[in-house]
Write a protein that holds these residues in place. Structure first.
Motif, PDB file in Angstrom:
ATOM      1  N   MET A   1      14.108 -11.079  -9.923  1.00 57.85           N
ATOM      2  CA  MET A   1      13.634 -11.938  -9.438  1.00 57.85           C
ATOM      3  C   MET A   1      12.965 -10.811  -7.577  1.00 57.85           C
ATOM      4  O   MET A   1      11.887 -10.943  -6.595  1.00 57.85           O
ATOM      5  N   THR A   2      13.785 -10.253  -7.145  1.00 57.39           N
ATOM      6  CA  THR A   2      13.331  -8.866  -6.100  1.00 57.39           C
ATOM      7  C   THR A   2      12.903  -7.823  -6.494  1.00 57.39           C
ATOM      8  O   THR A   2      11.460  -8.002  -5.917  1.00 57.39           O
ATOM      9  N   GLY A   3      12.739  -7.795  -7.710  1.00 61.39           N
ATOM     10  CA  GLY A   3      11.542  -6.770  -7.992  1.00 61.39           C
ATOM     11  C   GLY A   3      10.181  -7.778  -8.056  1.00 61.39           C
ATOM     12  O   GLY A   3       9.373  -6.815  -7.929  1.00 61.39           O
ATOM     13  N   SER A   4      10.087  -8.598  -8.586  1.00 61.60           N
ATOM     14  CA  SER A   4       8.405  -9.331  -8.660  1.00 61.60           C
ATOM     15  C   SER A   4       7.868  -9.984  -6.591  1.00 61.60           C
ATOM     16  O   SER A   4       6.968  -9.176  -6.827  1.00 61.60           O
ATOM     17  N   VAL A   5       9.207  -9.656  -6.057  1.00 61.66           N
ATOM     18  CA  VAL A   5       8.567  -9.655  -4.449  1.00 61.66           C
ATOM     19  C   VAL A   5       8.385  -8.114  -3.857  1.00 61.66           C
ATOM     20  O   VAL A   5       7.039  -8.066  -3.277  1.00 61.66           O
ATOM     21  N   LEU A   6       8.416  -7.645  -4.432  1.00 72.91           N
ATOM     22  CA  LEU A   6       8.473  -5.846  -4.117  1.00 72.91           C
ATOM     23  C   LEU A   6       6.949  -5.737  -4.183  1.00 72.91           C
ATOM     24  O   LEU A   6       5.969  -4.928  -4.146  1.00 72.91           O
ATOM     25  N   ASP A   7       6.594  -5.950  -5.771  1.00 73.27           N
ATOM     26  CA  ASP A   7       5.905  -5.635  -6.774  1.00 73.27           C
ATOM     27  C   ASP A   7       4.514  -6.934  -6.268  1.00 73.27           C
ATOM     28  O   ASP A   7       3.217  -5.879  -5.434  1.00 73.27           O
ATOM     29  N   LEU A   8       4.654  -7.645  -5.601  1.00 74.56           N
ATOM     30  CA  LEU A   8       3.702  -8.674  -5.134  1.00 74.56           C
ATOM     31  C   LEU A   8       3.095  -8.002  -3.664  1.00 74.56           C
ATOM     32  O   LEU A   8       2.180  -7.862  -3.029  1.00 74.56           O
ATOM     33  N   VAL A   9       4.344  -7.622  -2.881  1.00 81.77           N
ATOM     34  CA  VAL A   9       4.500  -7.112  -1.192  1.00 81.77           C
ATOM     35  C   VAL A   9       3.388  -5.519  -1.335  1.00 81.77           C
ATOM     36  O   VAL A   9       2.573  -5.315  -1.047  1.00 81.77           O
ATOM     37  N   SER A  10       4.161  -4.874  -2.583  1.00 80.37           N
ATOM     38  CA  SER A  10       2.901  -3.337  -2.688  1.00 80.37           C
ATOM     39  C   SER A  10       1.576  -3.462  -2.869  1.00 80.37           C
ATOM     40  O   SER A  10       0.910  -2.916  -2.497  1.00 80.37           O
ATOM     41  N   ALA A  11       1.647  -4.516  -3.706  1.00 78.11           N
ATOM     42  CA  ALA A  11       0.466  -4.671  -4.158  1.00 78.11           C
ATOM     43  C   ALA A  11      -1.042  -5.776  -3.186  1.00 78.11           C
ATOM     44  O   ALA A  11      -2.043  -4.714  -3.561  1.00 78.11           O
ATOM     45  N   VAL A  12      -0.401  -6.334  -3.094  1.00 79.33           N
ATOM     46  CA  VAL A  12      -1.259  -6.533  -1.384  1.00 79.33           C
ATOM     47  C   VAL A  12      -1.296  -5.640  -0.118  1.00 79.33           C
ATOM     48  O   VAL A  12      -2.487  -5.259   0.116  1.00 79.33           O
ATOM     49  N   LEU A  13      -0.409  -4.739   0.097  1.00 75.44           N
ATOM     50  CA  LEU A  13      -0.524  -3.644   0.929  1.00 75.44           C
ATOM     51  C   LEU A  13      -1.315  -2.549   0.522  1.00 75.44           C
ATOM     52  O   LEU A  13      -2.183  -2.118   0.731  1.00 75.44           O
ATOM     53  N   ALA A  14      -1.373  -2.320  -1.335  1.00 77.94           N
ATOM     54  CA  ALA A  14      -2.346  -1.729  -1.505  1.00 77.94           C
ATOM     55  C   ALA A  14      -3.888  -1.952  -1.703  1.00 77.94           C
ATOM     56  O   ALA A  14      -4.831  -1.750  -1.190  1.00 77.94           O
ATOM     57  N   LEU A  15      -4.402  -3.375  -1.388  1.00 82.24           N
ATOM     58  CA  LEU A  15      -5.116  -4.006  -1.522  1.00 82.24           C
ATOM     59  C   LEU A  15      -5.719  -3.770  -0.221  1.00 82.24           C
ATOM     60  O   LEU A  15      -7.202  -3.921   0.402  1.00 82.24           O
ATOM     61  N   LEU A  16      -5.143  -4.073   0.339  1.00 78.48           N
ATOM     62  CA  LEU A  16      -5.370  -3.956   2.299  1.00 78.48           C
ATOM     63  C   LEU A  16      -5.995  -2.704   2.866  1.00 78.48           C
ATOM     64  O   LEU A  16      -6.603  -2.374   3.295  1.00 78.48           O
ATOM     65  N   PHE A  17      -4.876  -1.369   1.864  1.00 80.17           N
ATOM     66  CA  PHE A  17      -5.609  -0.468   2.412  1.00 80.17           C
ATOM     67  C   PHE A  17      -6.278  -0.035   1.458  1.00 80.17           C
ATOM     68  O   PHE A  17      -7.090   0.573   2.072  1.00 80.17           O
ATOM     69  N   VAL A  18      -7.103  -0.429   0.516  1.00 77.22           N
ATOM     70  CA  VAL A  18      -8.443   0.184  -0.274  1.00 77.22           C
ATOM     71  C   VAL A  18      -9.414  -1.254   0.682  1.00 77.22           C
ATOM     72  O   VAL A  18     -10.568  -0.061   1.150  1.00 77.22           O
ATOM     73  N   ARG A  19      -9.496  -2.375   0.916  1.00 74.85           N
ATOM     74  CA  ARG A  19     -10.274  -2.723   1.521  1.00 74.85           C
ATOM     75  C   ARG A  19     -10.744  -2.498   3.197  1.00 74.85           C
ATOM     76  O   ARG A  19     -11.616  -2.134   3.209  1.00 74.85           O
ATOM     77  N   ARG A  20      -9.475  -1.620   4.158  1.00 80.62           N
ATOM     78  CA  ARG A  20      -9.899  -1.305   5.344  1.00 80.62           C
ATOM     79  C   ARG A  20     -10.502   1.154   5.000  1.00 80.62           C
ATOM     80  O   ARG A  20     -11.237   1.228   4.953  1.00 80.62           O
ATOM     81  N   LEU A  21     -10.372   1.516   3.930  1.00 77.28           N
ATOM     82  CA  LEU A  21     -10.379   2.287   3.897  1.00 77.28           C
ATOM     83  C   LEU A  21     -12.241   2.326   2.842  1.00 77.28           C
ATOM     84  O   LEU A  21     -13.183   3.011   3.708  1.00 77.28           O
ATOM     85  N   THR A  22     -12.693   1.423   2.293  1.00 77.02           N
ATOM     86  CA  THR A  22     -13.197   0.859   1.675  1.00 77.02           C
ATOM     87  C   THR A  22     -14.904   0.693   2.902  1.00 77.02           C
ATOM     88  O   THR A  22     -15.919   1.219   3.288  1.00 77.02           O
ATOM     89  N   ALA A  23     -14.156  -0.387   3.951  1.00 75.29           N
ATOM     90  CA  ALA A  23     -15.124  -0.638   5.129  1.00 75.29           C
ATOM     91  C   ALA A  23     -15.200   0.985   6.238  1.00 75.29           C
ATOM     92  O   ALA A  23     -16.536   1.110   6.318  1.00 75.29           O
TER      93      ALA A  23
END
Length: 59
Positions: A1-23
């Motif tokens: 359960m905790t691993g899934s939450v961490l995976d989800l949080v890291s995926a969201v942070l990666a998406l936000l980072f890529v969006r900011r870099l692309t902008a």
């Protein structure tokens, strides 16, 4: 359960980072091309053939 939450949080942070870099890259591209500074060649051979061809003197 905790691993899934961490995976989800890291995926969201990666998406936000890529969006900011692309902008940022898009803003830079839309600002226009800036001319590169022309640097003088460090060695004569970079600009053409070397003349003379004698031995190199000792330093």
């Amino acid at each position: 359960m905790t691993g899934s939450v961490l995976d989800l949080v890291s995926a969201v942070l990666a998406l936000l980072f890529v969006r900011r870099l692309t902008a940022a890259q898009n803003d830079k591209a839309m600002a226009g091309r800036q001319p590169l500074q022309q640097l003088a060649p460090q060695y004569p051979a970079a600009g053409g053939p070397v003349t003379g061809g004698g031995p190199v003197p000792r330093a």
